[in-house]
Design an enzyme around this catalytic site. Structure first.
Site, mmCIF file in Angstrom:
data_model
loop_
_atom_site.group_PDB
_atom_site.id
_atom_site.type_symbol
_atom_site.label_atom_id
_atom_site.label_comp_id
_atom_site.label_asym_id
_atom_site.label_seq_id
_atom_site.Cartn_x
_atom_site.Cartn_y
_atom_site.Cartn_z
ATOM 1 N N LYS A 1 -9.042 9.462 7.296
ATOM 2 C CA LYS A 1 -8.661 10.102 6.034
ATOM 3 C C LYS A 1 -9.913 10.275 5.182
ATOM 4 C CE LYS A 1 -6.400 8.108 2.483
ATOM 5 N NZ LYS A 1 -7.282 8.550 1.385
ATOM 6 N N THR A 2 -10.098 11.499 4.696
ATOM 7 C CA THR A 2 -11.307 11.808 3.926
ATOM 8 C C THR A 2 -10.955 12.224 2.499
ATOM 9 O OG1 THR A 2 -11.213 14.114 4.674
ATOM 10 C CG2 THR A 2 -12.508 12.598 6.010
ATOM 11 N N HIS A 3 -11.947 11.996 1.596
ATOM 12 C CA HIS A 3 -11.961 12.639 0.274
ATOM 13 C C HIS A 3 -13.304 13.337 0.254
ATOM 14 C CE1 HIS A 3 -8.440 11.061 -1.724
ATOM 15 N NE2 HIS A 3 -8.773 9.812 -1.486
ATOM 16 N N LYS B 1 -4.459 16.039 -1.991
ATOM 17 C CA LYS B 1 -3.420 15.918 -3.032
ATOM 18 C C LYS B 1 -3.329 17.188 -3.890
ATOM 19 C CE LYS B 1 -3.493 10.861 -3.471
ATOM 20 N NZ LYS B 1 -4.696 10.450 -2.732
ATOM 21 N N PHE B 2 -3.036 18.301 -3.237
ATOM 22 C CA PHE B 2 -2.841 19.562 -3.960
ATOM 23 C C PHE B 2 -1.698 19.393 -4.960
ATOM 24 C CE2 PHE B 2 -4.649 20.918 0.141
ATOM 25 C CZ PHE B 2 -5.689 21.722 -0.307
ATOM 26 N N ILE C 1 0.010 25.777 -8.529
ATOM 27 C CA ILE C 1 0.908 26.858 -8.108
ATOM 28 C C ILE C 1 0.508 27.346 -6.712
ATOM 29 C CG2 ILE C 1 1.369 27.589 -10.482
ATOM 30 C CD1 ILE C 1 -0.486 30.050 -9.892
ATOM 31 N N TYR D 1 -1.612 -3.859 -2.728
ATOM 32 C CA TYR D 1 -1.673 -3.954 -1.274
ATOM 33 C C TYR D 1 -0.509 -4.747 -0.699
ATOM 34 C CZ TYR D 1 -6.536 -2.382 -1.624
ATOM 35 O OH TYR D 1 -7.677 -1.654 -1.875
HETATM 36 O O1 S5P Z 1 -0.199 6.224 -3.161
HETATM 37 C C1 S5P Z 1 -1.319 6.360 -2.688
HETATM 38 C C2 S5P Z 1 -1.687 7.524 -1.996
HETATM 39 C C3 S5P Z 1 -2.934 7.593 -1.424
HETATM 40 S S1 S5P Z 1 -3.256 8.945 -0.394
HETATM 41 N N1 S5P Z 1 -2.233 5.353 -2.793
HETATM 42 C C4 S5P Z 1 -3.491 5.440 -2.252
HETATM 43 O O2 S5P Z 1 -4.257 4.475 -2.354
HETATM 44 N N2 S5P Z 1 -3.878 6.594 -1.587
HETATM 45 C C5 S5P Z 1 -5.243 6.727 -1.017
HETATM 46 O O3 S5P Z 1 -5.427 5.727 -0.022
HETATM 47 C C6 S5P Z 1 -6.382 6.568 -2.019
HETATM 48 O O4 S5P Z 1 -6.783 7.824 -2.525
HETATM 49 C C7 S5P Z 1 -7.487 5.934 -1.177
HETATM 50 O O5 S5P Z 1 -8.254 6.944 -0.554
HETATM 51 C C8 S5P Z 1 -6.746 5.169 -0.092
HETATM 52 C C9 S5P Z 1 -6.624 3.659 -0.328
HETATM 53 O O6 S5P Z 1 -7.880 3.047 -0.315
HETATM 54 P P1 S5P Z 1 -8.048 1.455 -0.373
HETATM 55 O O7 S5P Z 1 -9.524 1.261 -0.398
HETATM 56 O O8 S5P Z 1 -7.356 0.956 -1.603
HETATM 57 O O9 S5P Z 1 -7.409 0.930 0.902
#
Ligand code: S5P
Length: 279
Positions: A62-64, A95-96, A99, A223
């Site tokens: 998963k990337t940003h 996360k679009f 519109i 978590y």
């Molecule tokens: O509800 C969410 C949705 C997403 S996609 N909560 C999240 O934490 N995320 C993403 O998951 C967030 O943008 C990040 O990239 C990842 C969690 O990262 P961590 O380091 O807390 O495990």
């Protein structure tokens, strides 16, 4: 047929019509891993090194991509090479939320041209079904898949109750492109009205907010363990970021490898227990 949560990834792969959903389930089964690592680091060298290290243990990265400060298009070439080398799919967590016309442009164009390399992306349901029409006009011809954010992992999230139910209804109406959810629980049957019968549906649930050593961070993240997520809540893929690569972006590859192996093992054990396969 047993409920979806009791079926194996292989059984579920065979029934998927969306190419990205089928490929993800097949990869999970082939590599025996339901771990997705989220690589949120700002330097391309760190980004690529972490992915090369965790590659053997993941089904999905998963990337940003917009947090990489020294981004250029070679990052995408390298990412695709690593995806082929280690046999994982790519999920740009964009996360679009706009519109249809705007999201179609954001998905296809700009600096990142996300649709050209990301097998899976995601969207907030907040604008309503038009966000799916916009994104699917770009993604369906390329065989891509979309996840809707039906719930979030953060404290005080507004994505609950009827919002979550509407997200599932939107997904049900767009089965060719919407392959599942970012959520904290299984969504089977959620949002069905009294006069609707339970459809034969299989949405994938990918779940962030997973950690074995911490309960949260200082900015509202929460978590749960792989066991809680996969066994108790019936989710399909665990998404782990800092739990794998730590707070230090330059983390020693051996330490990163150990954590990736640990999360892979925990996630897989929870799945085996869920579907009743002995280890
Ligand atoms: O509800 C969410 C949705 C997403 S996609 N909560 C999240 O934490 N995320 C993403 O998951 C967030 O943008 C990040 O990239 C990842 C969690 O990262 P961590 O380091 O807390 O495990």
């Amino acid at each position: 047929m047993a409920s979806v949560a009791m079926q194996t990834y292989a059984q579920r792969a065979a029934k998927q019509t969306n190419p990205a959903a089928r490929a993800l389930l097949e990869t999970i089964e082939r590599k025996r891993t339901n771990l997705c690592v989220s690589v949120d680091v700002t330097k391309q060298a760190d980004f690529l090194r972490i992915i090369d290290t965790v590659g053997p243990y993941i089904c999905l990265v998963k990337t940003h991509v917009d947090v990489i400060e020294d981004f250029d298009s070679s990052v995408i070439d390298r990412l695709q090479e690593l995806s082929a080398k280690h046999d994982f799919l790519i999920f740009e967590d964009r996360k679009f939320a706009d519109i249809g016309n705007t999201v179609a442009l954001q998905y296809s164009s700009g600096v990142y041209k996300i649709a050209s390399w990301s097998h899976i992306t995601n969207a907030h349901p907040v604008p309503g079904p038009s966000i799916i029409s916009g994104l699917s006009s770009v993604g369906v011809p390329l065989g891509r898949g979309l996840l809707l954010l039906a719930e979030m992992s953060t404290k005080g999230s507004l994505a609950t109750g009827s919002y979550t139910e509407e997200a599932v209804r939107m997904a049900r109406a767009n089965r060719d492109f919407v392959i599942g959810f970012i959520a904290q629980h299984r969504m089977d049957g959620v949002g069905l009205r009294e006069d609707e019968s339970s459809p034969d549906e299989d949405f994938l649930v990918l779940t962030p907010g997973v950690g074995l050593d911490a309960k949260g961070d200082a900015m509202g993240q929460q978590y749960r363990t792989p066991r809680e997520v996969v066994l108790e809540s019936g989710c399909d893929v665990i998404i782990v970021g800092r739990g794998v690569y730590g707070k230090d972006n330059a983390a020693d590859p051996d330490a990163v490898r150990v954590q990736a192996e640990r999360y892979r093992a925990e996630g897989w054990k929870a799945y085996q227990e869920r579907v009743g396969i002995s280890a």
